[in-house]
Design a protein around this motif. Structure first.
Motif, short mmCIF file in Angstrom:
data_model
loop_
_atom_site.label_atom_id
_atom_site.label_comp_id
_atom_site.label_asym_id
_atom_site.label_seq_id
_atom_site.Cartn_x
_atom_site.Cartn_y
_atom_site.Cartn_z
N ASP A 224 0.85 -1.20 0.00
CA ASP A 224 0.00 0.00 0.00
C ASP A 224 0.88 1.25 0.00
O ASP A 224 2.12 1.15 0.08
CB ASP A 224 -0.97 -0.01 1.19
CG ASP A 224 -0.27 -0.01 2.55
OD1 ASP A 224 0.87 0.51 2.65
OD2 ASP A 224 -0.87 -0.51 3.52
N LEU A 225 0.25 2.40 -0.08
CA LEU A 225 1.01 3.64 -0.22
C LEU A 225 1.86 3.92 1.01
O LEU A 225 3.01 4.36 0.89
CB LEU A 225 0.05 4.81 -0.50
CG LEU A 225 0.72 6.15 -0.83
CD1 LEU A 225 1.62 6.02 -2.06
CD2 LEU A 225 -0.34 7.24 -1.05
N GLY A 226 1.31 3.69 2.19
CA GLY A 226 2.07 3.93 3.40
C GLY A 226 3.34 3.09 3.46
O GLY A 226 4.41 3.59 3.84
N GLU A 227 3.23 1.83 3.04
CA GLU A 227 4.40 0.97 3.03
C GLU A 227 5.41 1.43 1.99
O GLU A 227 6.63 1.36 2.20
CB GLU A 227 3.97 -0.48 2.74
CG GLU A 227 5.10 -1.48 2.68
CD GLU A 227 5.79 -1.68 4.02
OE1 GLU A 227 6.90 -2.26 4.04
OE2 GLU A 227 5.24 -1.26 5.06
N ALA A 228 4.91 1.94 0.85
CA ALA A 228 5.82 2.46 -0.18
C ALA A 228 6.65 3.62 0.36
O ALA A 228 7.87 3.70 0.13
CB ALA A 228 5.03 2.91 -1.41
N VAL A 229 6.00 4.51 1.10
CA VAL A 229 6.72 5.65 1.68
C VAL A 229 7.74 5.16 2.71
O VAL A 229 8.91 5.58 2.69
CB VAL A 229 5.73 6.63 2.34
CG1 VAL A 229 6.48 7.72 3.12
CG2 VAL A 229 4.84 7.27 1.28
#
Length: 251
Positions: A224-229
């Motif tokens: 997900d996006l949070g993990e990507a960041v």
């Protein structure tokens, strides 16, 4: 004039994640070796050094002073110390290693390289099939690590002492975390989507850049996006940590 010493700034279309100078900055001061090739293309240190020599010669012919700017120590070492000739490719060995990478994944070849030359493996992404194969090829052909390709040159492009700015770790960590958050907030995912849609997409070398690997994993539904960041922050901190030993080795 500015000569970029950044292995990712050479790729056109990859802007936000590589912190390229803006068009306004480039209009104010000439920049060289930025947007040199498509993101789909491979681009080696040998190609970069040849392009850098031409850029430096052009700047000097105009009587301009040169500022080298960027964060790729391998390029900086080639610029300062030169680069010894590498052995020619071994087609049979390369085919065998490529077949192994296709069958078992480049990570397994990377593990083999790490067993032979841990320092070399630490500077190559586990999925960078091309560089892993080349490093193993040089090892099998010459019995030497790929780093042996770098030796003092008779005509270095510059001779100067290097001064290292070593920020406190806490300050550096805070700056990295904010920088990554800003990259994603300012459209890194959409930039990655556009680059992937172009002919050839993002090649294996360009997609190593911190942020683009993670944006691709997000776009393909693996994280997900949070993990990507968070992964990008972590990778960038690791890259920064490895830079200091590299730079100190220039002494």
């Amino acid at each position: 004039e500015i000569v970029s010493v950044d292995s990712m700034a050479v790729y056109s279309g990859l802007d936000g994640g590589t912190a390229k100078p803006t068009s306004a900055q480039r209009a104010e001061v000439p920049h060289h070796l930025v947007d040199v090739v498509s993101a789909a293309d491979a681009y080696s240190v040998a190609q970069w050094l040849a392009d850098a020599r031409r850029a430096v010669a052009a700047c000097r012919s105009r009587g301009r002073r040169i500022l080298f700017v960027g964060g790729t120590p391998l390029y900086l070492r080639a610029l300062r110390d030169g680069r010894a000739p590498l052995p020619p490719a071994d087609p049979a060995l390369r085919r065998r290693l490529t077949a192994e990478a296709r069958e078992s994944g480049p990570e397994q070849l990377h593990a083999a390289l790490a067993g032979l030359y841990p320092a070399a493996a630490s500077r190559i992404h586990p999925r960078d099939e091309k560089r892993i194969i080349r490093a193993l090829e040089v090892r099998h052909t010459t019995g030497r690590p790929l780093s042996a390709a770098f030796a003092p040159a008779a005509d270095p492009l510059f001779e100067s002492r290097l001064m290292i700015v070593d920020l406190p770790r806490r300050t550096l960590t805070e700056r990295i975390n904010r920088r990554v958050e800003r990259m994603f907030a300012e459209g890194l995912v959409e930039e990655t989507r556009r680059a992937l849609a172009r002919p050839g997409g993002i090649g294996p070398t360009a997609r190593q850049a911190a942020g683009y690997t993670e944006a691709i994993d997000f776009l393909e539904g693996r994280i997900d996006l949070g993990e990507a960041v968070q992964r990008t922050q972590r990778r960038t901190r690791q890259l920064a940590k490895r830079r200091l030993p590299w730079l100190r080795s220039f002494a």
